[in-house]
Design a protein around this motif. Sequence first.
Motif, PDB file in Angstrom:
ATOM      1  N   THR A 151      -0.857 -33.535  25.879  1.00 36.07           N
ATOM      2  CA  THR A 151      -0.803 -34.419  24.706  1.00 36.07           C
ATOM      3  C   THR A 151       0.512 -34.314  23.946  1.00 36.07           C
ATOM      4  N   GLU A 152       1.466 -33.563  24.495  1.00 38.26           N
ATOM      5  CA  GLU A 152       2.740 -33.342  23.816  1.00 38.26           C
ATOM      6  C   GLU A 152       3.875 -33.297  24.823  1.00 38.26           C
ATOM      7  N   ILE A 153       5.079 -33.366  24.284  1.00 38.73           N
ATOM      8  CA  ILE A 153       6.273 -33.166  25.097  1.00 38.73           C
ATOM      9  C   ILE A 153       7.293 -32.424  24.238  1.00 38.73           C
ATOM     10  N   THR A 154       7.958 -31.450  24.818  1.00 37.80           N
ATOM     11  CA  THR A 154       8.983 -30.694  24.101  1.00 37.80           C
ATOM     12  C   THR A 154      10.351 -31.096  24.623  1.00 37.80           C
ATOM     13  N   ILE A 155      11.241 -31.430  23.704  1.00 43.12           N
ATOM     14  CA  ILE A 155      12.586 -31.827  24.090  1.00 43.12           C
ATOM     15  C   ILE A 155      13.609 -30.929  23.386  1.00 43.12           C
ATOM     16  N   LYS A 156      14.749 -30.780  24.025  1.00 47.15           N
ATOM     17  CA  LYS A 156      15.851 -30.003  23.455  1.00 47.15           C
ATOM     18  C   LYS A 156      16.891 -30.974  22.927  1.00 47.15           C
ATOM     19  N   THR A 157      17.187 -30.885  21.643  1.00 48.65           N
ATOM     20  CA  THR A 157      18.154 -31.766  21.007  1.00 48.65           C
ATOM     21  C   THR A 157      19.303 -30.941  20.431  1.00 48.65           C
ATOM     22  N   PRO A 158      20.373 -31.588  19.977  1.00 47.15           N
ATOM     23  CA  PRO A 158      21.466 -30.835  19.341  1.00 47.15           C
ATOM     24  C   PRO A 158      21.007 -30.065  18.105  1.00 47.15           C
ATOM     25  N   ASN A 159      19.875 -30.467  17.539  1.00 44.59           N
ATOM     26  CA  ASN A 159      19.350 -29.793  16.351  1.00 44.59           C
ATOM     27  C   ASN A 159      18.242 -28.800  16.684  1.00 44.59           C
ATOM     28  N   GLY A 160      18.102 -28.484  17.967  1.00 46.24           N
ATOM     29  CA  GLY A 160      17.071 -27.540  18.381  1.00 46.24           C
ATOM     30  C   GLY A 160      15.923 -28.229  19.101  1.00 46.24           C
ATOM     31  N   GLU A 161      14.918 -27.449  19.494  1.00 42.29           N
ATOM     32  CA  GLU A 161      13.776 -27.999  20.220  1.00 42.29           C
ATOM     33  C   GLU A 161      12.824 -28.707  19.272  1.00 42.29           C
ATOM     34  N   MET A 162      12.194 -29.775  19.801  1.00 43.73           N
ATOM     35  CA  MET A 162      11.214 -30.547  19.044  1.00 43.73           C
ATOM     36  C   MET A 162      10.014 -30.823  19.932  1.00 43.73           C
ATOM     37  N   THR A 163       8.825 -30.825  19.346  1.00 38.07           N
ATOM     38  CA  THR A 163       7.614 -31.173  20.068  1.00 38.07           C
ATOM     39  C   THR A 163       7.058 -32.469  19.496  1.00 38.07           C
ATOM     40  N   LEU A 164       6.835 -33.451  20.393  1.00 32.11           N
ATOM     41  CA  LEU A 164       6.384 -34.769  19.984  1.00 32.11           C
ATOM     42  C   LEU A 164       5.006 -35.056  20.558  1.00 32.11           C
ATOM     43  N   ALA A 165       4.174 -35.768  19.800  1.00 36.14           N
ATOM     44  CA  ALA A 165       2.908 -36.269  20.338  1.00 36.14           C
ATOM     45  C   ALA A 165       3.221 -37.255  21.455  1.00 36.14           C
ATOM     46  N   ASN A 166       2.484 -37.152  22.551  1.00 36.06           N
ATOM     47  CA  ASN A 166       2.865 -37.960  23.713  1.00 36.06           C
ATOM     48  C   ASN A 166       1.656 -38.279  24.591  1.00 36.06           C
ATOM     49  N   ASP A 167       1.590 -39.560  25.019  1.00 35.32           N
ATOM     50  CA  ASP A 167       0.542 -40.006  25.947  1.00 35.32           C
ATOM     51  C   ASP A 167       1.077 -40.256  27.347  1.00 35.32           C
ATOM     52  N   PHE A 168       2.323 -40.745  27.433  1.00 37.10           N
ATOM     53  CA  PHE A 168       2.919 -41.059  28.735  1.00 37.10           C
ATOM     54  C   PHE A 168       4.407 -40.702  28.734  1.00 37.10           C
ATOM     55  N   VAL A 169       4.892 -40.313  29.923  1.00 38.14           N
ATOM     56  CA  VAL A 169       6.326 -40.089  30.129  1.00 38.14           C
ATOM     57  C   VAL A 169       6.781 -40.992  31.266  1.00 38.14           C
ATOM     58  N   VAL A 170       7.736 -41.866  30.974  1.00 39.67           N
ATOM     59  CA  VAL A 170       8.330 -42.740  31.995  1.00 39.67           C
ATOM     60  C   VAL A 170       9.732 -42.207  32.258  1.00 39.67           C
ATOM     61  N   ALA A 171       9.863 -41.409  33.310  1.00 38.28           N
ATOM     62  CA  ALA A 171      11.121 -40.711  33.607  1.00 38.28           C
ATOM     63  C   ALA A 171      11.919 -41.499  34.634  1.00 38.28           C
ATOM     64  N   LEU A 172      12.798 -42.352  34.142  1.00 39.72           N
ATOM     65  CA  LEU A 172      13.602 -43.212  35.014  1.00 39.72           C
ATOM     66  C   LEU A 172      15.008 -42.627  35.122  1.00 39.72           C
ATOM     67  N   THR A 173      15.084 -41.499  35.807  1.00 36.41           N
ATOM     68  CA  THR A 173      16.322 -40.724  35.886  1.00 36.41           C
ATOM     69  C   THR A 173      17.076 -40.930  37.194  1.00 36.41           C
ATOM     70  N   GLY A 174      16.748 -41.993  37.897  1.00 31.15           N
ATOM     71  CA  GLY A 174      17.489 -42.319  39.108  1.00 31.15           C
ATOM     72  C   GLY A 174      16.770 -41.915  40.381  1.00 31.15           C
ATOM     73  N   TYR A 175      17.374 -42.300  41.488  1.00 30.56           N
ATOM     74  CA  TYR A 175      16.783 -42.071  42.808  1.00 30.56           C
ATOM     75  C   TYR A 175      17.891 -41.628  43.762  1.00 30.56           C
TER      76      TYR A 175
END
Length: 326
Positions: free
Chosen positions: A227-251
């Motif tokens: 139900t969450e996702i943790t991301i690393k940003t320039p201001n530190g790590e953040m945890t966001l409420a999340n239902d779906f991740v669409v990871a379009l990072t190439g092939y």
Amino acid sequence: MTTTYKVLIIGAGPIGIACALECKKKNWNYVVIEKGALTNSLFNYPKNMTFFSTSEKLEIDEIPFISINPKPNRDEALEYYRRVATSNELNIHLYEEVLTIKKSNEHFEVTTSKTQYRVDKVIIASGFYDIPTLLDVPGEDFPKVTHYYNEAHPYAMQNVVVVGASNSSVDAALEIWRKGGNVTMVIRGSEIGERVKYWVKPDIINRIKEGSIKAYFNSEVVEIEETEITIKTPNGEMTLANDFVVALTGYRPNFEFLINSGIKLSNDNARLPQYDPDTMETNISGLYLAGVICGGMETHKWFIENSRIHAKIITEHIEALSTKTE
């Protein structure tokens, strides 16, 4: 049972179809092997995708591609290439995967998921869309994570993280937002990708600027939970409420298949397969490359419009070799 052909083409995308047309014009005994549907990569594109190229640049063998739009969409392209293949009665075997290519004297033994072939020449035109570039983070195997985007409706009224800043990522983010999704973009770089379609880029920049779509630049995904996702940003790590991740990072192309077939790759990050640009023949005599697979990890280098010519280059080289041996 082993079937014999002069030319075997791997991949029934636009460039594979172009190669088949050239073989048919020369009255060669050929076959196209495709592990999925006809033009399988295009079929898996988002339903509302619009091409960067105009229709005439997507034409093969000078067969007119008529579009009602300045730039054709996915469905128009599927219709065009399907009609080209069916009206020309091309010899295409669908839902059959090539497993191995082995050089045996002056011929190739090609084993597929259904049978074996003995052929004089092999053309690999298999593209690169089958293997996504993974995030390689914990939780990436959750069902809520996808590396392909089809349409926006399933994401309405949901918290959706879109990873990446390419054309596909931007299209997905905008469509999902317009269908009522709460969209957050996680972008490794400092800005939207420079190759994003020029008529779309101002739209995504303005949506981010006004706050309709939240974007974290110079950031990356650290962990995905149910139900969450943790991301690393320039201001530190953040945890966001999340239902779906669409990871379009190439092939990427199937490098393992190329290596197992004997094709050498460059030792740098580009992993460029070795071939002669004048003939498209690899370091294995009689084994050719065509289309976007020629670019290795540089998947932006080759498109339909600038690799259509590969079909003629290859078949003219095969014909010249045949003439020499007669």
